[in-house]
Design a protein around this motif. Structure first.
Motif: not given
Length: 145
Positions: A1, A22-23, A26, A37, A40, A43, A56
């Protein structure tokens, strides 16, 4: 990510599409809708904001705006919250420089003709609008190669 701190305008097509995907992942992680994740490191900065889901979402809106400006059709209905008067997150100038070099390496491999689009000096380098640039080193959450 990879959640780039760079302005989405600096990203090539492949990086912009990957950033969108990927967002969105997230966003699901921050909403507790997936188990993967969860830990991760990228984040961390979103979790530290007063409202991680709004943060986000604001990050995603800027990606969607850039995609629209390029004529891409990213589905804005996938963004969890409407855009707000955003909370700013600090990012160091060292992190931005690191990310630019990381992007340069990726672009030189997959589409060298796109290298001309990348900033040639620090004065041309911009962060994603969510971030406020401060002086400093590469972020501790960054996994350096």
């Amino acid at each position: 990510m990879r959640l780039w701190s760079l302005h989405p305008k600096h990203l090539d097509r492949i990086a912009l599409v990957a950033l969108w995907r990927e967002s969105l992942l997230a966003q699901k992680v921050l909403a507790g809708l997936t188990r993967g994740y969860r830990h991760h490191p990228q984040l961390q900065r979103f979790r530290q904001s007063p409202d991680p889901l709004q943060t986000i979402a604001d990050y995603l809106w800027e990606i969607q705006n850039e995609a629209s400006a390029r004529g891409y059709r990213f589905d804005a209905s996938k963004i969890g919250k409407p855009q707000s008067a955003r909370t700013r997150i600090e990012v160091s100038d060292g992190q931005l420089r690191y990310e630019l070099e990381h992007l340069r390496a990726k672009v030189s491999q997959r589409s060298p003709q796109e290298l001309e689009r990348l900033p040639k000096s620090e004065s041309e380098l911009q962060s994603h609008p969510l971030f406020e640039v401060v002086e400093g080193e590469i972020a501790p959450w960054e996994k350096q190669k």
